[in-house]
Design a protein around this motif. Structure first.
Motif, PDB file in Angstrom:
ATOM      1  N   THR A 141       0.873  -1.173   0.000  1.00 31.53           N
ATOM      2  CA  THR A 141       0.000   0.000   0.000  1.00 31.53           C
ATOM      3  C   THR A 141       0.911   1.224   0.000  1.00 31.53           C
ATOM      4  O   THR A 141       2.117   1.119   0.260  1.00 31.53           O
ATOM      5  N   ASP A 142       0.344   2.381  -0.275  1.00 37.06           N
ATOM      6  CA  ASP A 142       1.148   3.606  -0.260  1.00 37.06           C
ATOM      7  C   ASP A 142       1.796   3.825   1.110  1.00 37.06           C
ATOM      8  O   ASP A 142       2.971   4.189   1.202  1.00 37.06           O
ATOM      9  N   GLU A 143       1.036   3.555   2.166  1.00 34.48           N
ATOM     10  CA  GLU A 143       1.552   3.750   3.520  1.00 34.48           C
ATOM     11  C   GLU A 143       2.676   2.756   3.828  1.00 34.48           C
ATOM     12  O   GLU A 143       3.688   3.115   4.439  1.00 34.48           O
ATOM     13  N   GLU A 144       2.491   1.509   3.418  1.00 38.37           N
ATOM     14  CA  GLU A 144       3.521   0.497   3.649  1.00 38.37           C
ATOM     15  C   GLU A 144       4.807   0.845   2.906  1.00 38.37           C
ATOM     16  O   GLU A 144       5.904   0.764   3.471  1.00 38.37           O
ATOM     17  N   LEU A 145       4.664   1.257   1.654  1.00 42.45           N
ATOM     18  CA  LEU A 145       5.845   1.589   0.860  1.00 42.45           C
ATOM     19  C   LEU A 145       6.581   2.781   1.460  1.00 42.45           C
ATOM     20  O   LEU A 145       7.812   2.797   1.503  1.00 42.45           O
ATOM     21  N   GLU A 146       5.846   3.746   1.941  1.00 44.31           N
ATOM     22  CA  GLU A 146       6.482   4.901   2.574  1.00 44.31           C
ATOM     23  C   GLU A 146       7.249   4.479   3.827  1.00 44.31           C
ATOM     24  O   GLU A 146       8.364   4.948   4.073  1.00 44.31           O
ATOM     25  N   ALA A 147       6.672   3.557   4.607  1.00 46.92           N
ATOM     26  CA  ALA A 147       7.358   3.061   5.805  1.00 46.92           C
ATOM     27  C   ALA A 147       8.618   2.291   5.438  1.00 46.92           C
ATOM     28  O   ALA A 147       9.662   2.434   6.096  1.00 46.92           O
ATOM     29  N   VAL A 148       8.553   1.493   4.382  1.00 42.99           N
ATOM     30  CA  VAL A 148       9.730   0.731   3.946  1.00 42.99           C
ATOM     31  C   VAL A 148      10.796   1.689   3.421  1.00 42.99           C
ATOM     32  O   VAL A 148      11.986   1.525   3.715  1.00 42.99           O
ATOM     33  N   ARG A 149      10.391   2.690   2.671  1.00 47.57           N
ATOM     34  CA  ARG A 149      11.357   3.687   2.174  1.00 47.57           C
ATOM     35  C   ARG A 149      12.038   4.415   3.329  1.00 47.57           C
ATOM     36  O   ARG A 149      13.249   4.649   3.302  1.00 47.57           O
ATOM     37  N   ALA A 150      11.259   4.769   4.338  1.00 48.46           N
ATOM     38  CA  ALA A 150      11.824   5.463   5.500  1.00 48.46           C
ATOM     39  C   ALA A 150      12.808   4.559   6.240  1.00 48.46           C
ATOM     40  O   ALA A 150      13.881   5.017   6.668  1.00 48.46           O
ATOM     41  N   ALA A 151      12.470   3.288   6.378  1.00 47.51           N
ATOM     42  CA  ALA A 151      13.372   2.346   7.053  1.00 47.51           C
ATOM     43  C   ALA A 151      14.663   2.172   6.253  1.00 47.51           C
ATOM     44  O   ALA A 151      15.756   2.123   6.822  1.00 47.51           O
ATOM     45  N   ALA A 152      14.546   2.088   4.942  1.00 49.07           N
ATOM     46  CA  ALA A 152      15.735   1.961   4.083  1.00 49.07           C
ATOM     47  C   ALA A 152      16.614   3.200   4.217  1.00 49.07           C
ATOM     48  O   ALA A 152      17.838   3.096   4.361  1.00 49.07           O
ATOM     49  N   ALA A 153      15.995   4.366   4.182  1.00 51.75           N
ATOM     50  CA  ALA A 153      16.754   5.611   4.307  1.00 51.75           C
ATOM     51  C   ALA A 153      17.442   5.698   5.666  1.00 51.75           C
ATOM     52  O   ALA A 153      18.590   6.142   5.759  1.00 51.75           O
ATOM     53  N   ALA A 154      16.769   5.244   6.711  1.00 52.45           N
ATOM     54  CA  ALA A 154      17.350   5.281   8.055  1.00 52.45           C
ATOM     55  C   ALA A 154      18.595   4.411   8.149  1.00 52.45           C
ATOM     56  O   ALA A 154      19.491   4.693   8.945  1.00 52.45           O
ATOM     57  N   GLU A 155      18.657   3.370   7.337  1.00 47.38           N
ATOM     58  CA  GLU A 155      19.832   2.498   7.326  1.00 47.38           C
ATOM     59  C   GLU A 155      20.835   2.902   6.257  1.00 47.38           C
ATOM     60  O   GLU A 155      21.861   2.238   6.087  1.00 47.38           O
ATOM     61  N   GLY A 156      20.515   3.936   5.500  1.00 42.33           N
ATOM     62  CA  GLY A 156      21.425   4.388   4.458  1.00 42.33           C
ATOM     63  C   GLY A 156      21.510   3.442   3.280  1.00 42.33           C
ATOM     64  O   GLY A 156      22.547   3.355   2.622  1.00 42.33           O
ATOM     65  N   LYS A 157      20.430   2.730   3.012  1.00 41.31           N
ATOM     66  CA  LYS A 157      20.404   1.750   1.928  1.00 41.31           C
ATOM     67  C   LYS A 157      19.382   2.162   0.882  1.00 41.31           C
ATOM     68  O   LYS A 157      18.417   2.868   1.182  1.00 41.31           O
TER      69      LYS A 157
END
Length: 80
Positions: free
Chosen positions: A9-25
């Motif tokens: 979902t849009d919300e799930e993808l945004e959460a995954v993107r934020a988690a990836a960014a937080a890890e620098g990946k």
């Protein structure tokens, strides 16, 4: 090389993107690494549980007032 399409979902993808960014990946690298990290986590937990069971009697002897001894604890669980 095999690939996989995953629907979010849009919300799930945004959460995954934020988690990836937080890890620098990158998103791709982050999603790729998730099942590998989960496999390592499960392996660690299995080992930790096994180690704890192996050393339960030592803990019971060293700290008799901290928790019921394993044998008494198991009898109580069997009675329930």
């Amino acid at each position: 090389m095999p690939s996989l399409n995953i629907t979010f979902t849009d919300e799930e993808l945004e959460a995954v993107r934020a988690a990836a960014a937080a890890e620098g990946k990158s998103l791709k690298q982050f999603v790729h690494d998730l099942p590998l990290r989960e496999q390592q986590r499960l392996q660690f937990v299995r080992y930790a549980v096994s180690w704890g069971e192996t050393h339960q009697n030592e803990f019971d002897d060293a700290f008799p007032d901290e928790a019921p001894p394993a044998a008494r604890h198991q009898q109580g669980a069997d009675a329930a």
